[in-house]
Design a protein around this motif. Structure first.
Motif, PDB file in Angstrom:
ATOM      1  N   LYS A   1     -10.894 -14.924  -0.827  1.00  0.00           N
ATOM      2  CA  LYS A   1      -9.747 -14.824   0.085  1.00  0.00           C
ATOM      3  C   LYS A   1      -8.714 -13.801  -0.367  1.00  0.00           C
ATOM      4  N   ILE A   2      -8.868 -13.272  -1.587  1.00  0.00           N
ATOM      5  CA  ILE A   2      -7.857 -12.377  -2.151  1.00  0.00           C
ATOM      6  C   ILE A   2      -8.085 -10.932  -1.718  1.00  0.00           C
ATOM      7  N   ILE A   3      -7.020 -10.340  -1.209  1.00  0.00           N
ATOM      8  CA  ILE A   3      -6.954  -8.907  -0.942  1.00  0.00           C
ATOM      9  C   ILE A   3      -5.831  -8.415  -1.850  1.00  0.00           C
ATOM     10  N   ALA A   4      -6.133  -7.443  -2.708  1.00  0.00           N
ATOM     11  CA  ALA A   4      -5.194  -7.109  -3.778  1.00  0.00           C
ATOM     12  C   ALA A   4      -5.021  -5.612  -3.951  1.00  0.00           C
ATOM     13  N   VAL A   5      -4.014  -5.267  -4.744  1.00  0.00           N
ATOM     14  CA  VAL A   5      -3.811  -3.902  -5.234  1.00  0.00           C
ATOM     15  C   VAL A   5      -3.524  -3.967  -6.732  1.00  0.00           C
ATOM     16  N   ARG A   6      -3.792  -2.864  -7.384  1.00  0.00           N
ATOM     17  CA  ARG A   6      -3.552  -2.740  -8.824  1.00  0.00           C
ATOM     18  C   ARG A   6      -2.063  -2.521  -9.080  1.00  0.00           C
ATOM     19  N   GLY A   7      -1.547  -3.174 -10.098  1.00  0.00           N
ATOM     20  CA  GLY A   7      -0.177  -2.956 -10.528  1.00  0.00           C
ATOM     21  C   GLY A   7      -0.123  -2.005 -11.708  1.00  0.00           C
ATOM     22  N   ASN A   8       1.060  -1.588 -12.084  1.00  0.00           N
ATOM     23  CA  ASN A   8       1.203  -0.655 -13.200  1.00  0.00           C
ATOM     24  C   ASN A   8       0.817  -1.278 -14.540  1.00  0.00           C
ATOM     25  N   CYS A   9       0.751  -2.596 -14.624  1.00  0.00           N
ATOM     26  CA  CYS A   9       0.340  -3.259 -15.869  1.00  0.00           C
ATOM     27  C   CYS A   9      -1.125  -3.694 -15.855  1.00  0.00           C
TER      28      CYS A   9
ATOM     29  N   PRO B   1      -7.715  -1.804  -5.689  1.00  0.00           N
ATOM     30  CA  PRO B   1      -7.410  -0.388  -5.464  1.00  0.00           C
ATOM     31  C   PRO B   1      -5.903  -0.154  -5.576  1.00  0.00           C
ATOM     32  N   ASP B   2      -5.492   1.090  -5.654  1.00  0.00           N
ATOM     33  CA  ASP B   2      -4.063   1.401  -5.710  1.00  0.00           C
ATOM     34  C   ASP B   2      -3.373   1.116  -4.385  1.00  0.00           C
ATOM     35  N   VAL B   3      -4.093   1.301  -3.290  1.00  0.00           N
ATOM     36  CA  VAL B   3      -3.574   1.058  -1.946  1.00  0.00           C
ATOM     37  C   VAL B   3      -4.617   0.249  -1.191  1.00  0.00           C
ATOM     38  N   ASN B   4      -4.163  -0.705  -0.411  1.00  0.00           N
ATOM     39  CA  ASN B   4      -5.069  -1.497   0.407  1.00  0.00           C
ATOM     40  C   ASN B   4      -4.376  -1.750   1.730  1.00  0.00           C
ATOM     41  N   GLU B   5      -5.124  -2.161   2.712  1.00  0.00           N
ATOM     42  CA  GLU B   5      -4.480  -2.524   3.969  1.00  0.00           C
ATOM     43  C   GLU B   5      -5.304  -3.579   4.681  1.00  0.00           C
ATOM     44  N   VAL B   6      -4.599  -4.301   5.540  1.00  0.00           N
ATOM     45  CA  VAL B   6      -5.218  -5.375   6.302  1.00  0.00           C
ATOM     46  C   VAL B   6      -4.533  -5.438   7.667  1.00  0.00           C
ATOM     47  N   MET B   7      -5.300  -5.784   8.672  1.00  0.00           N
ATOM     48  CA  MET B   7      -4.730  -6.037   9.994  1.00  0.00           C
ATOM     49  C   MET B   7      -4.492  -7.541  10.093  1.00  0.00           C
TER      50      MET B   7
ATOM     51  N   HIS C   1      -2.392 -10.346  12.731  1.00  0.00           N
ATOM     52  CA  HIS C   1      -1.602 -10.636  13.927  1.00  0.00           C
ATOM     53  C   HIS C   1      -1.223  -9.345  14.675  1.00  0.00           C
ATOM     54  N   GLY C   2      -2.213  -8.445  14.787  1.00  0.00           N
ATOM     55  CA  GLY C   2      -2.019  -7.219  15.547  1.00  0.00           C
ATOM     56  C   GLY C   2      -1.195  -6.142  14.865  1.00  0.00           C
ATOM     57  N   ARG C   3      -0.882  -6.333  13.590  1.00  0.00           N
ATOM     58  CA  ARG C   3      -0.083  -5.339  12.867  1.00  0.00           C
ATOM     59  C   ARG C   3      -0.839  -4.841  11.632  1.00  0.00           C
ATOM     60  N   ARG C   4      -0.540  -3.609  11.271  1.00  0.00           N
ATOM     61  CA  ARG C   4      -1.112  -3.002  10.071  1.00  0.00           C
ATOM     62  C   ARG C   4      -0.207  -3.306   8.885  1.00  0.00           C
ATOM     63  N   TYR C   5      -0.769  -3.956   7.886  1.00  0.00           N
ATOM     64  CA  TYR C   5      -0.082  -4.245   6.631  1.00  0.00           C
ATOM     65  C   TYR C   5      -0.658  -3.322   5.562  1.00  0.00           C
ATOM     66  N   VAL C   6       0.188  -2.481   4.995  1.00  0.00           N
ATOM     67  CA  VAL C   6      -0.214  -1.570   3.928  1.00  0.00           C
ATOM     68  C   VAL C   6       0.312  -2.159   2.623  1.00  0.00           C
ATOM     69  N   MET C   7      -0.553  -2.235   1.623  1.00  0.00           N
ATOM     70  CA  MET C   7      -0.212  -2.869   0.360  1.00  0.00           C
ATOM     71  C   MET C   7      -0.219  -1.851  -0.781  1.00  0.00           C
ATOM     72  N   VAL C   8       0.833  -1.867  -1.589  1.00  0.00           N
ATOM     73  CA  VAL C   8       0.908  -1.093  -2.829  1.00  0.00           C
ATOM     74  C   VAL C   8       1.649  -1.961  -3.844  1.00  0.00           C
ATOM     75  N   HIS C   9       1.551  -1.585  -5.098  1.00  0.00           N
ATOM     76  CA  HIS C   9       2.296  -2.368  -6.083  1.00  0.00           C
ATOM     77  C   HIS C   9       3.787  -2.089  -5.997  1.00  0.00           C
ATOM     78  N   GLY C  10       4.162  -0.861  -5.845  1.00  0.00           N
ATOM     79  CA  GLY C  10       5.574  -0.502  -5.747  1.00  0.00           C
ATOM     80  C   GLY C  10       5.952   0.627  -6.673  1.00  0.00           C
ATOM     81  N   ASP C  11       5.287   0.734  -7.809  1.00  0.00           N
ATOM     82  CA  ASP C  11       5.590   1.812  -8.735  1.00  0.00           C
ATOM     83  C   ASP C  11       5.138   3.156  -8.189  1.00  0.00           C
ATOM     84  N   LEU C  12       4.244   3.157  -7.199  1.00  0.00           N
ATOM     85  CA  LEU C  12       3.716   4.398  -6.644  1.00  0.00           C
ATOM     86  C   LEU C  12       4.360   4.779  -5.320  1.00  0.00           C
TER      87      LEU C  12
END
Length: 183
Positions: free
Chosen positions: A65-73, A87-93, A95-106
């Motif tokens: 069930k986990i969709i993840a991104v790599r963090g700086n640690c 991955p460094d960047v991931n995304e998931v659809m 409820h009809g919206r695009r969710y883009v995932m990053v750790h934040g340091d990038l």
């Protein structure tokens, strides 16, 4: 559909146990994890409950069930232990919206292209954020392990269809927002 959003565990067994309890209680369809899973990082002290292998054991129960991104640690060896991709960047659809995932340091390296109506999920700061910038909803669940601001509580997010919930402490609701009303 229900998504559980969490970031910055940093090898804390107590945080992983809290995640386990939340997953069991909430029964999310997907678990969105925003990095920094096992290592505490060189700028942070070592927690009394620092137990990366204990964290691995708990998280791997939910790897399907986990969709993840790599963090700086996070390192390559962490990827070998965890049963999900980072991955460094991931995304998931959702409820009809695009969710883009990053750790934040990038974020400042322009690794992602965002469009109006998109939702950017990020961690790294250890502080929750709900903010709209140029038609993009920025969401940070904060840290379930240790907030980076004195007297700030541990936090995580849950999204049910179009409803965003920010929780703190022992499941105390901090904020409740309708995503369509935000963007």
């Amino acid at each position: 559909m229900k998504a559980f959003i969490v970031s910055d565990i940093h090898g804390s067994l107590k945080a992983a146990e809290a995640i386990d309890k939340i997953i069991q209680a909430e029964k999310p369809d997907m678990i969105l994890m925003l990095g920094d899973f096992l290592y505490n990082g060189p700028r942070n002290g070592v927690f009394d409950d620092y137990d990366p292998m204990g964290v691995v054991e708990i998280l791997n129960k939910y790897s399907d069930k986990i969709i993840a991104v790599r963090g700086n640690c996070d390192s390559r060896i962490d990827q070998e232990l965890l049963g999900f991709k980072m991955p460094d960047v991931n995304e998931v659809m959702f409820h009809g919206r695009r969710y883009v995932m990053v750790h934040g340091d990038l974020l400042d390296k322009s690794m992602v292209t965002l469009n109006q109506g998109d939702i950017l999920l990020y961690g790294h700061t250890h502080l929750p954020n709900i903010e709209v910038v140029d038609g993009v909803l920025l969401l940070n669940p904060g840290s379930i392990t240790f907030p980076k601001q004195k007297d700030h509580e541990k936090t995580y997010m849950i999204i049910i269809d179009n409803e965003l919930r920010l929780y703190g402490g022992e499941g105390k609701l901090i904020a409740l927002k309708n995503i369509d009303e935000l963007i």
